[in-house]
Design an enzyme around this catalytic site. Structure first.
Site, PDB file in Angstrom:
ATOM      1  N   PHE A   1       5.520  -6.735   2.953  1.00  0.00           N
ATOM      2  CA  PHE A   1       5.700  -5.594   3.851  1.00  0.00           C
ATOM      3  C   PHE A   1       4.752  -5.648   5.051  1.00  0.00           C
ATOM      4  O   PHE A   1       5.187  -5.756   6.202  1.00  0.00           O
ATOM      5  CB  PHE A   1       5.512  -4.303   3.051  1.00  0.00           C
ATOM      6  CG  PHE A   1       5.459  -3.050   3.876  1.00  0.00           C
ATOM      7  CD1 PHE A   1       6.373  -2.815   4.890  1.00  0.00           C
ATOM      8  CD2 PHE A   1       4.495  -2.086   3.612  1.00  0.00           C
ATOM      9  CE1 PHE A   1       6.328  -1.651   5.643  1.00  0.00           C
ATOM     10  CE2 PHE A   1       4.444  -0.913   4.351  1.00  0.00           C
ATOM     11  CZ  PHE A   1       5.349  -0.703   5.362  1.00  0.00           C
ATOM     12  N   ILE A   2       3.437  -5.600   4.796  1.00  0.00           N
ATOM     13  CA  ILE A   2       2.479  -5.623   5.905  1.00  0.00           C
ATOM     14  C   ILE A   2       2.440  -7.008   6.538  1.00  0.00           C
ATOM     15  O   ILE A   2       2.387  -7.143   7.763  1.00  0.00           O
ATOM     16  CB  ILE A   2       1.084  -5.203   5.420  1.00  0.00           C
ATOM     17  CG1 ILE A   2       1.124  -3.787   4.837  1.00  0.00           C
ATOM     18  CG2 ILE A   2       0.080  -5.266   6.570  1.00  0.00           C
ATOM     19  CD1 ILE A   2      -0.171  -3.353   4.177  1.00  0.00           C
TER      20      ILE A   2
ATOM     21  N   LEU B   1       6.727 -16.033  -2.445  1.00  0.00           N
ATOM     22  CA  LEU B   1       8.058 -15.430  -2.631  1.00  0.00           C
ATOM     23  C   LEU B   1       8.193 -14.836  -4.034  1.00  0.00           C
ATOM     24  O   LEU B   1       9.147 -15.122  -4.763  1.00  0.00           O
ATOM     25  CB  LEU B   1       9.175 -16.443  -2.339  1.00  0.00           C
ATOM     26  CG  LEU B   1       9.212 -16.990  -0.905  1.00  0.00           C
ATOM     27  CD1 LEU B   1      10.387 -17.939  -0.732  1.00  0.00           C
ATOM     28  CD2 LEU B   1       9.285 -15.846   0.113  1.00  0.00           C
TER      29      LEU B   1
ATOM     30  N   LEU C   1      -3.334 -11.621   3.463  1.00  0.00           N
ATOM     31  CA  LEU C   1      -2.688 -10.413   2.959  1.00  0.00           C
ATOM     32  C   LEU C   1      -2.048 -10.604   1.590  1.00  0.00           C
ATOM     33  O   LEU C   1      -1.656  -9.619   0.956  1.00  0.00           O
ATOM     34  CB  LEU C   1      -1.612  -9.932   3.938  1.00  0.00           C
ATOM     35  CG  LEU C   1      -2.092  -9.474   5.312  1.00  0.00           C
ATOM     36  CD1 LEU C   1      -1.590 -10.418   6.391  1.00  0.00           C
ATOM     37  CD2 LEU C   1      -1.640  -8.060   5.595  1.00  0.00           C
TER      38      LEU C   1
ATOM     39  N   THR D   1      -7.833  -2.540   0.856  1.00  0.00           N
ATOM     40  CA  THR D   1      -7.283  -1.196   0.732  1.00  0.00           C
ATOM     41  C   THR D   1      -8.382  -0.152   0.598  1.00  0.00           C
ATOM     42  O   THR D   1      -9.486  -0.460   0.137  1.00  0.00           O
ATOM     43  CB  THR D   1      -6.371  -1.126  -0.513  1.00  0.00           C
ATOM     44  OG1 THR D   1      -5.980   0.220  -0.761  1.00  0.00           O
ATOM     45  CG2 THR D   1      -7.098  -1.640  -1.748  1.00  0.00           C
ATOM     46  N   ASP D   2      -8.062   1.089   0.961  1.00  0.00           N
ATOM     47  CA  ASP D   2      -9.018   2.177   0.756  1.00  0.00           C
ATOM     48  C   ASP D   2      -9.158   2.547  -0.717  1.00  0.00           C
ATOM     49  O   ASP D   2     -10.087   3.262  -1.106  1.00  0.00           O
ATOM     50  CB  ASP D   2      -8.640   3.409   1.570  1.00  0.00           C
ATOM     51  CG  ASP D   2      -7.249   3.965   1.272  1.00  0.00           C
ATOM     52  OD1 ASP D   2      -6.532   3.383   0.428  1.00  0.00           O
ATOM     53  OD2 ASP D   2      -6.863   4.969   1.904  1.00  0.00           O
ATOM     54  N   GLU D   3      -8.267   2.040  -1.571  1.00  0.00           N
ATOM     55  CA  GLU D   3      -8.332   2.385  -2.988  1.00  0.00           C
ATOM     56  C   GLU D   3      -9.577   1.833  -3.670  1.00  0.00           C
ATOM     57  O   GLU D   3      -9.957   2.294  -4.750  1.00  0.00           O
ATOM     58  CB  GLU D   3      -7.066   1.920  -3.707  1.00  0.00           C
ATOM     59  CG  GLU D   3      -5.822   2.650  -3.208  1.00  0.00           C
ATOM     60  CD  GLU D   3      -4.622   2.454  -4.104  1.00  0.00           C
ATOM     61  OE1 GLU D   3      -4.792   2.430  -5.338  1.00  0.00           O
ATOM     62  OE2 GLU D   3      -3.513   2.332  -3.559  1.00  0.00           O
TER      63      GLU D   3
ATOM     64  N   TYR E   1      -5.354  -2.473 -10.066  1.00  0.00           N
ATOM     65  CA  TYR E   1      -5.103  -2.966  -8.706  1.00  0.00           C
ATOM     66  C   TYR E   1      -6.340  -2.789  -7.833  1.00  0.00           C
ATOM     67  O   TYR E   1      -6.806  -3.737  -7.180  1.00  0.00           O
ATOM     68  CB  TYR E   1      -3.916  -2.236  -8.083  1.00  0.00           C
ATOM     69  CG  TYR E   1      -3.858  -2.370  -6.584  1.00  0.00           C
ATOM     70  CD1 TYR E   1      -3.713  -3.621  -5.986  1.00  0.00           C
ATOM     71  CD2 TYR E   1      -3.976  -1.254  -5.757  1.00  0.00           C
ATOM     72  CE1 TYR E   1      -3.685  -3.758  -4.607  1.00  0.00           C
ATOM     73  CE2 TYR E   1      -3.941  -1.384  -4.383  1.00  0.00           C
ATOM     74  CZ  TYR E   1      -3.800  -2.633  -3.804  1.00  0.00           C
ATOM     75  OH  TYR E   1      -3.780  -2.750  -2.431  1.00  0.00           O
TER      76      TYR E   1
ATOM     77  N   LYS F   1      -8.798  -5.687  -6.045  1.00  0.00           N
ATOM     78  CA  LYS F   1      -9.059  -5.784  -4.608  1.00  0.00           C
ATOM     79  C   LYS F   1     -10.553  -5.643  -4.304  1.00  0.00           C
ATOM     80  O   LYS F   1     -11.084  -6.311  -3.408  1.00  0.00           O
ATOM     81  CB  LYS F   1      -8.259  -4.723  -3.856  1.00  0.00           C
ATOM     82  CG  LYS F   1      -6.753  -4.976  -3.837  1.00  0.00           C
ATOM     83  CD  LYS F   1      -6.376  -6.285  -3.161  1.00  0.00           C
ATOM     84  CE  LYS F   1      -6.615  -6.236  -1.660  1.00  0.00           C
ATOM     85  NZ  LYS F   1      -6.117  -7.467  -0.996  1.00  0.00           N
TER      86      LYS F   1
ATOM     87  N   ARG G   1      -2.832  11.586   0.780  1.00  0.00           N
ATOM     88  CA  ARG G   1      -3.003  10.239   1.316  1.00  0.00           C
ATOM     89  C   ARG G   1      -3.040  10.295   2.844  1.00  0.00           C
ATOM     90  O   ARG G   1      -2.462  11.197   3.465  1.00  0.00           O
ATOM     91  CB  ARG G   1      -1.856   9.315   0.862  1.00  0.00           C
ATOM     92  CG  ARG G   1      -1.757   9.130  -0.653  1.00  0.00           C
ATOM     93  CD  ARG G   1      -2.953   8.386  -1.196  1.00  0.00           C
ATOM     94  NE  ARG G   1      -2.891   8.146  -2.629  1.00  0.00           N
ATOM     95  CZ  ARG G   1      -3.513   8.900  -3.532  1.00  0.00           C
ATOM     96  NH1 ARG G   1      -4.232   9.953  -3.162  1.00  0.00           N
ATOM     97  NH2 ARG G   1      -3.435   8.599  -4.823  1.00  0.00           N
TER      98      ARG G   1
END
Length: 353
Positions: free
Chosen positions: A11-12, A33, A79, A130-132, A155, A159, A219
């Site tokens: 996506f990003i 993929l 990414l 990520t901010d997570e 997750y 990260k 969020r």
């Protein structure tokens, strides 16, 4: 500049690939993929002379060495990652393997390539996070680059670990690194297991729209094309060893976000209105963080970047894109786990803040 983009069919990553080509850069898109990748997301640039695709896994050191040698990139924009929180609850091992071991393998391949090239000062390794990793906020405050890490899901922990590896490779080996931590992305080409596409596609199908808990989780929403622009700015002009928080400056409760989407759909597809009648509250995700909010002061003051799209504008653009691109999203609904409730494996462990 020639940029090696890992995860460029995601996506990003696909937004970065499209933007980088439009800005005049050469791009090597490296992607394994996996289930969430879609080469149709980069179809618009696939025949461009400055674009190349490499089907490879960031955990495969031999493949990485071959790709670095063959393409000689000026920079890496990393990414590639497993990124769905619910899937990380059900199967954390894949997240640790890809996000931690994969980042380690990529760092080592990049370091070897950089050292063989004579340690060029212009080389950059940009790690996208990520901010997570910061955990959960209360009703007040924002995450800054100095916020202590406090990951709450497999997750987020994976990260956080990869962030620490990148910083360590910068400090220990001198690898020229920069890092970014972003808020929740949304926009065109978003894989249909994430909140916003789930809402849009379930509403179009007349199916229940699931909202975790009472929908009170907050969020900060960042339009993906704004994020792609910010990532390229940091890659080119960010200070070495520095991290930059990238936020959309668009906070919203999940329930309010869903109602906004329903209102847009009421306007675009009035035959299904009111779409908010489909909202269904379901058992919350284990360890569901209450609120994320990004303080983007550093990237705004140092690099002059700020988001160009309001949440209202971005959501309208996103709905319109999904309405016009059924041929992109329809085949993805058949992929494993899409449309099913995931992330219940830890439900007995209790609820997060």
């Amino acid at each position: 500049m020639k940029i090696l983009v890992t995860g460029g069919a995601g996506f990003i990553g696909s937004a970065v690939v499209r933007r980088a080509i439009a800005d005049g850069h050469a791009v090597v898109n490296l992607d394994a993929l996996t289930y969430a990748a879609c080469l149709d997301s980069v179809a618009s640039v696939a025949d461009h002379p400055a674009y190349a695709f490499e089907h490879a896994d960031i955990r495969d050191r031999a493949a990485l060495d071959r790709i670095f040698a063959a393409h000689a990139p000026d920079a890496v924009l990393h990414l590639a990652a497993e990124s769905h929180v619910d899937r990380s609850i059900d199967g954390p091992g894949e997240f640790i393997d890809t996000n931690v071991r994969g980042t380690f393998t990529l760092l080592e391949a990049a370091r070897a390539y950089w050292e063989r090239a004579g340690r060029p000062g212009a080389f950059r390794f940009h790690h996208v996070s990520t901010d997570e990793v910061y955990g959960s906020l209360g009703a007040e405050g924002q995450f800054t680059e100095a916020t202590p890490y406090d990951p709450r899901s497999p997750y987020a922990a994976s990260k956080a670990a990869s962030d620490h590896l990148v910083r360590a490779w910068g400090e220990t080996y001198g690898l020229p690194v920069v890092l970014t931590n972003c808020s929740n992305n949304y926009g065109p080409f978003h894989f249909p297991e994430k909140l916003i596409p789930v809402v849009i596609l379930r509403a179009l199908a007349g199916q229940p729209i699931p909202i975790y808990g009472a929908g009170e989780n907050v969020r900060d929403w960042l339009y993906v094309e704004d994020h792609a622009e910010a990532l390229l700015e940091v890659l080119q002009r960010g200070r070495l060893g520095r991290s930059y928080n990238i936020g959309g400056e668009n906070e919203a409760r999940n329930i309010d976000l869903v109602r906004m989407l329903c209102a847009i759909l009421d306007d675009r597809r009035p035959e299904g209105a009111p779409h908010d009648r489909l909202i269904s509250f379901v058992a919350d995700r284990p360890g569901h963080d209450a609120r994320y909010a990004i303080d983007p002061t550093r990237i705004r003051t140092e690099l002059g970047w700020r988001p160009s799209v309001t949440l209202e504008q971005g959501l309208a653009r996103t709905v319109d894109w999904y309405l016009a691109n059924e041929d992109w999203w329809r085949p993805l609904l058949a992929r494993p786990g899409v449309g099913a409730r995931l992330g219940l494996a830890g439900a007995t462990a209790g609820q997060g803040a």
